[in-house]
Design an enzyme around this catalytic site. Structure first.
Site, PDB file in Angstrom:
ATOM      1  N   ASP A  66     -15.868 -39.809  97.671  1.00 24.36           N
ATOM      2  CA  ASP A  66     -16.866 -40.795  98.082  1.00 24.36           C
ATOM      3  C   ASP A  66     -16.900 -41.922  97.043  1.00 24.36           C
ATOM      4  O   ASP A  66     -16.163 -41.891  96.046  1.00 24.36           O
ATOM      5  CB  ASP A  66     -18.247 -40.147  98.336  1.00 24.36           C
ATOM      6  N   ASP A  86     -18.604 -42.922  94.604  1.00 22.69           N
ATOM      7  CA  ASP A  86     -18.826 -42.714  93.172  1.00 22.69           C
ATOM      8  C   ASP A  86     -18.302 -41.372  92.679  1.00 22.69           C
ATOM      9  O   ASP A  86     -18.628 -40.939  91.567  1.00 22.69           O
ATOM     10  CB  ASP A  86     -20.304 -42.902  92.806  1.00 22.69           C
ATOM     11  N   LYS A 118     -28.472 -43.275  89.169  1.00 22.50           N
ATOM     12  CA  LYS A 118     -28.639 -41.831  89.038  1.00 22.50           C
ATOM     13  C   LYS A 118     -28.942 -41.549  87.581  1.00 22.50           C
ATOM     14  O   LYS A 118     -28.327 -42.143  86.688  1.00 22.50           O
ATOM     15  CB  LYS A 118     -27.381 -41.096  89.500  1.00 22.50           C
ATOM     16  N   ARG A 167     -32.514 -46.364  94.705  1.00 22.38           N
ATOM     17  CA  ARG A 167     -31.495 -47.004  95.545  1.00 22.38           C
ATOM     18  C   ARG A 167     -32.120 -48.089  96.404  1.00 22.38           C
ATOM     19  O   ARG A 167     -33.230 -47.927  96.896  1.00 22.38           O
ATOM     20  CB  ARG A 167     -30.845 -45.965  96.448  1.00 22.38           C
ATOM     21  N   ASP A 184     -18.699 -38.151  93.307  1.00 21.18           N
ATOM     22  CA  ASP A 184     -19.380 -36.858  93.156  1.00 21.18           C
ATOM     23  C   ASP A 184     -19.283 -36.009  94.417  1.00 21.18           C
ATOM     24  O   ASP A 184     -19.815 -34.909  94.475  1.00 21.18           O
ATOM     25  CB  ASP A 184     -20.838 -37.021  92.683  1.00 21.18           C
ATOM     26  N   ARG A 185     -18.590 -36.535  95.450  1.00 23.30           N
ATOM     27  CA  ARG A 185     -18.370 -35.738  96.663  1.00 23.30           C
ATOM     28  C   ARG A 185     -16.913 -35.810  97.062  1.00 23.30           C
ATOM     29  O   ARG A 185     -16.271 -36.847  96.933  1.00 23.30           O
ATOM     30  CB  ARG A 185     -19.260 -36.241  97.808  1.00 23.30           C
ATOM     31  N   HIS A 222     -20.608 -32.092  97.733  1.00 27.28           N
ATOM     32  CA  HIS A 222     -20.941 -31.972  96.303  1.00 27.28           C
ATOM     33  C   HIS A 222     -20.494 -30.574  95.863  1.00 27.28           C
ATOM     34  O   HIS A 222     -20.976 -29.576  96.397  1.00 27.28           O
ATOM     35  CB  HIS A 222     -22.452 -32.068  96.065  1.00 27.28           C
ATOM     36  N   SER A 228     -23.366 -45.047  95.214  1.00 30.60           N
ATOM     37  CA  SER A 228     -22.751 -43.849  95.792  1.00 30.60           C
ATOM     38  C   SER A 228     -21.872 -44.195  96.993  1.00 30.60           C
ATOM     39  O   SER A 228     -20.995 -45.030  96.890  1.00 30.60           O
ATOM     40  CB  SER A 228     -23.844 -42.840  96.153  1.00 30.60           C
ATOM     41  N   HIS A 229     -22.125 -43.587  98.139  1.00 31.65           N
ATOM     42  CA  HIS A 229     -21.280 -43.764  99.332  1.00 31.65           C
ATOM     43  C   HIS A 229     -21.867 -44.804 100.286  1.00 31.65           C
ATOM     44  O   HIS A 229     -21.387 -44.953 101.401  1.00 31.65           O
ATOM     45  CB  HIS A 229     -21.165 -42.429 100.062  1.00 31.65           C
TER      46      HIS A 229
END
Ligand SMILES: [Zn+2]
Length: 466
Positions: A246, A248, A122, A24, A250-251, A333, A112-113
């Site tokens: 979030d 992407d 990822k 990242r 995944d949360r 998650h 992501s977030h």
């Protein structure tokens, strides 16, 4: 030099880019297209070592994602790897491709977030999270320029419709619900539109247009301020619940009908009971930040609670190792292996939650209010130098051991007293210490905080504000 990946020799990533669980950086500052290409080339070496030949690649809706994806695909293909491009969608859609297509791994281009100027990757190898030393190994391969040459194929194989159909297939509610959703302009938007079109009930969608600038609010439902818009929609629409994702997907973040936030551990009490009903005795995993209420509740309904280290890659690995059907983190998650693949997928968690609510005479608010009342802090994060953070936790652990304190020390220290518990751990990804405390009443919480502050003081760390 971060932008020298075009040349044949070694490539150096910025020192901040190769992290514990993902890759990242800030686009144009610490992360460049040359890094994406070098990442593809280095991952190709790991893939070939594992006997692999084909990899799925997906991307989120950030403005920088198409260019990074293109460079990544180039790096993979020129290293002899066949690339299957699965398109724009949430990270779990890429996981879905990595688990169901004839591929040996997957890479998701996603920030992501994080804020709009961030991006990253990822990685999955052979249906397992690729993290920790494996990510560091990518840096070593790239630095040495130890790449392989070849000519892989590149094919387009969008999986969005298959992914949505797979999730929709597990909806098992009986009562239609009214739900407000907030995609936060993140990568779940299109999947959410398609998914809710298959569901009974009334669905009100916020920020479902994918927009990498995130104009409405930051796409991170673990921060209360990012749920204000959804709270208003839940009230206005008299919704049974609100669900947010979030950036992407995944949360997950969840609100009850009163607009109250259910944090990851509270949500898990609802999800765990449902899985344990079908699988008595099942081991359910939660991270060290989770409330004692969750572990007690898992036991009360006939399951086996397991407290484990924080980190989505670590939790996924532990789940696979012991065959746990469900795991969850405070951060939102949620990982289902029950009827699903064992990765963190917020859309899938949402489908299971509304299935549970659609079969229950109880509302989510009632389920929440039935839990024993405790008072706890949120996750408290405070700065501590990277060179010092693990040492502080080690010192605290050593002193507590000396004092024969009751504690779990798989990830930092989680100390139990007659009042409740407190946690101190070092973040794996940032120069911060993380703390949390929980007691039965305010006076108990105060004592726990004092104990924590005193321990930090003994290691020369100024008390954070609670
Ligand atoms: Zn995410």
């Amino acid at each position: 030099m971060a932008n020298d990946g075009g040349r044949v020799g070694g490539h150096r990533f910025d020192s901040t880019v190769l992290r514990e669980y993902d890759v990242r950086g800030i686009v144009g500052k610490t992360l460049f297209e040359a890094d994406a290409r070098a990442l593809g080339r280095a991952f190709a070496v790991c893939l070939a070592e594992a006997g692999g030949k084909r990899v799925a690649v997906g991307r989120d809706g950030r403005l920088s994602s198409p260019a990074l994806e293109q460079a990544l695909v180039q790096g993979l293909a020129e290293s002899g790897i066949d690339v299957v491009r699965v398109g724009l969608g949430p990270t779990p859609m890429l996981y879905f491709a990595a688990y169901t297509l004839d591929v040996d791994g997957g890479i998701m281009v996603t920030g992501s977030h994080n804020p709009a100027d961030y991006n990253g990757f990822k990685l999955v190898l052979r249906k397992k999270s690729f993290y920790g030393p494996e990510i560091q190994k990518l840096g070593k391969i790239a630095a040495a320029g130890a790449f392989r040459n070849g000519k892989g194929t590149v094919t387009d194989h969008p999986v969005l419709d298959d992914y949505v159909a797979r999730i929709a297939a597990d909806y098992d509610g009986k009562r239609p619900l009214t739900i407000a959703w907030d995609a936060g302009n993140g990568a779940t938007g299109e999947a959410l539109v398609k998914l809710t079109a298959t569901l009974p009930g009334r669905h009100f969608l916020l920020n479902e247009t994918i927009d990498g600038r995130f104009p409405a609010h930051h796409p991170d439902p673990t921060e209360a301020k990012n749920l204000v818009q959804l709270q208003a929609a839940v009230a206005e629409r008299r919704a049974d619940l609100g669900i947010a994702f979030d950036g992407d997907g995944d949360r997950i973040g969840v609100l009850d009908a009163q607009g109250r936030i259910l944090w990851g551990d509270q949500l898990m009490t609802v999800l765990a009971s449902d899985v344990i009903r079908e699988r008595p005795g099942a081991t359910i995993i939660a991270d060290v930040k989770a409330s004692q209420v969750l572990f007690d509740e898992i036991k009360r309904v006939g399951g086996t609670p397991l407290m484990w280290r924080t980190g989505h890659s670590i939790i996924k690995s532990k789940m696979a190792e012991i065959g746990a059907p469900l795991a969850g983190e405070m951060s939102g998650h949620i990982f289902y292996a029950d009827r699903y693949y064992g990765y963190d997928d917020a859309l899938y968690a949402a489908i299971r939650l509304i299935g549970i609510l659609g079969r229950s005479p109880q509302s989510l608010a009632e389920m929440r209010d039935r839990l024993p009342a405790v008072v706890n802090t949120p996750e408290l994060r405070f700065d501590c130098d990277d060179t010092r953070k693990f040492a502080v936790v080690d010192e605290v652990r050593a002193r507590l051991k000396q004092a024969s304190a009751e504690m779990v020390d798989i990830d930092g220290v989680r100390v139990r007293t007659k009042d409740g518990w407190w946690l101190l751990r070092a973040s794996n990804t940032q120069a911060v210490l993380v703390a949390r405390a929980e007691a039965r009443d305010a006076a108990g919480l105060e004592r726990l905080k004092q104990a924590l502050v005193a321990e930090l003081g003994r290691s020369g760390i100024a008390a954070p504000k609670f």
